[in-house]
Design a protein around this motif. Sequence first.
Motif, mmCIF file in Angstrom:
data_model
loop_
_atom_site.group_PDB
_atom_site.id
_atom_site.type_symbol
_atom_site.label_atom_id
_atom_site.label_comp_id
_atom_site.label_asym_id
_atom_site.label_seq_id
_atom_site.Cartn_x
_atom_site.Cartn_y
_atom_site.Cartn_z
ATOM 1 N N GLU A 1 61.473 28.576 81.102
ATOM 2 C CA GLU A 1 60.681 27.572 81.794
ATOM 3 C C GLU A 1 60.105 26.552 80.813
ATOM 4 O OE1 GLU A 1 56.636 27.231 84.533
ATOM 5 O OE2 GLU A 1 57.824 29.085 84.600
ATOM 6 N N ALA B 1 57.965 37.730 87.152
ATOM 7 C CA ALA B 1 57.024 36.674 86.769
ATOM 8 C C ALA B 1 55.589 37.096 87.040
ATOM 9 C CB ALA B 1 57.334 35.387 87.530
ATOM 10 N N ARG C 1 61.572 32.039 92.944
ATOM 11 C CA ARG C 1 61.230 33.434 92.661
ATOM 12 C C ARG C 1 61.553 34.288 93.882
ATOM 13 N NH1 ARG C 1 55.340 32.150 89.813
ATOM 14 N NH2 ARG C 1 56.179 31.404 87.823
ATOM 15 N N GLN D 1 63.895 32.723 88.758
ATOM 16 C CA GLN D 1 63.032 33.756 88.192
ATOM 17 C C GLN D 1 62.986 34.927 89.181
ATOM 18 O OE1 GLN D 1 59.219 32.003 87.072
ATOM 19 N NE2 GLN D 1 60.154 30.812 85.418
ATOM 20 N N TYR E 1 61.663 34.517 81.375
ATOM 21 C CA TYR E 1 61.308 33.477 82.341
ATOM 22 C C TYR E 1 60.468 32.389 81.672
ATOM 23 C CZ TYR E 1 62.386 36.810 86.169
ATOM 24 O OH TYR E 1 62.982 37.689 87.038
ATOM 25 N N ASN F 1 58.423 37.471 78.450
ATOM 26 C CA ASN F 1 59.404 37.412 79.527
ATOM 27 C C ASN F 1 60.317 36.226 79.257
ATOM 28 O OD1 ASN F 1 60.703 37.121 82.128
ATOM 29 N ND2 ASN F 1 58.976 38.186 83.058
#
Length: 363
Positions: free
Chosen positions: A154, A125, A172, A121, A150, A148
């Motif tokens: 996830e 985030a 990250r 990521q 991400y 997002n």
Amino acid sequence: MTNKVLIAGASGVVGASAVEAYLAAGWDVVALSRRAPEVDSTRPFQHLPCDLRDAASSKAALAALAGVTHVVYAALFEQPGLIAGWQDAEQMRTNLAMLDHCLTPLLANPANCIAHVSLLQGTKAYGIHLHPMPIPARERAPRDPHPNFYWLQEDWLREAANRHGFGWTILRPQLILGRAHGVAMNLIPVLGAYAAICRETGQPFGFPGGISYVWEAVDARLLANVFVWASNTEAAHGQHYNVTNGDVFEWRNLWPAIADALGVEPGPDAPLPMAEFLPAQAAVWDRIVARHGLRRVSIDALLGESHHYADFCFAYGATTPPPPAFVSAIKLRRAGFAEVCDTEDTFVHWIRDFQRRGVLPGR
């Protein structure tokens, strides 16, 4: 059983260093990418050509793999122009589909035994592309409520891990610097092309961005070592980790070292949009390539979308500082990964790497 890692996005800034790190650690490596990664290691590895946007070809390429135990997912789709795509719903769906196209065939094959997946990521985030973020940003903060990819990736990964019983770790990093050219986000080829064109045309090599601000970065080699560490560390499974070099930098203070590595004199500030300036210098770049006997890489193939990223990173046109973007890496240090890098050394290392490989002219 020998550990065997599949690295998706293996020719990118992160992926190429991950290939090197896992080879150095003695792993068997499958490098999945449209073009073969360029690495220094002499250990053999398998390159699997694949475009993860294509479900059918991805399934055909991945279905025959056997013995894969770990996955590092560093593949990324970005739209032309880069920045606007960060809020585009179709881009988000594409990145989710790519993760699905990569992992589903691997998990469906009983010849694989996936123990761990690492996912990438970044500070988006924490919403840095939309609003000021907490200083420092910590992994324990609630999920920032904005669309997002991400979050899409996830959530998909968590659900798959629950069904199949594998561990996962999400990293990250801050601004990443590494080897690859022709990618979405690597400043080294941008800086190298800009310096070479300034030298060729007699322009001063001045910082082309906006107002001063302080930031963090991470060397792709350090990030790759975090991937290897997470693969080997059960306590890292189910965790998010911010990753930085461990120091901070300011562009104007860094500029003399960048100029020295590139063989030019630093000049006064010269605000200039890299996204417009560099493509317009295609003929000049071709002349530089011929004169220095460089690889025949066009300016477009050198930059990818990184010239757009450069304007963002340099805060081109900004008269007020962008919101601070500092993350805490304390969680990673406390977990046992203590490696750090000097950011000035990181820039110099990768500039010299590009020069050594004949992608950028030497000093």
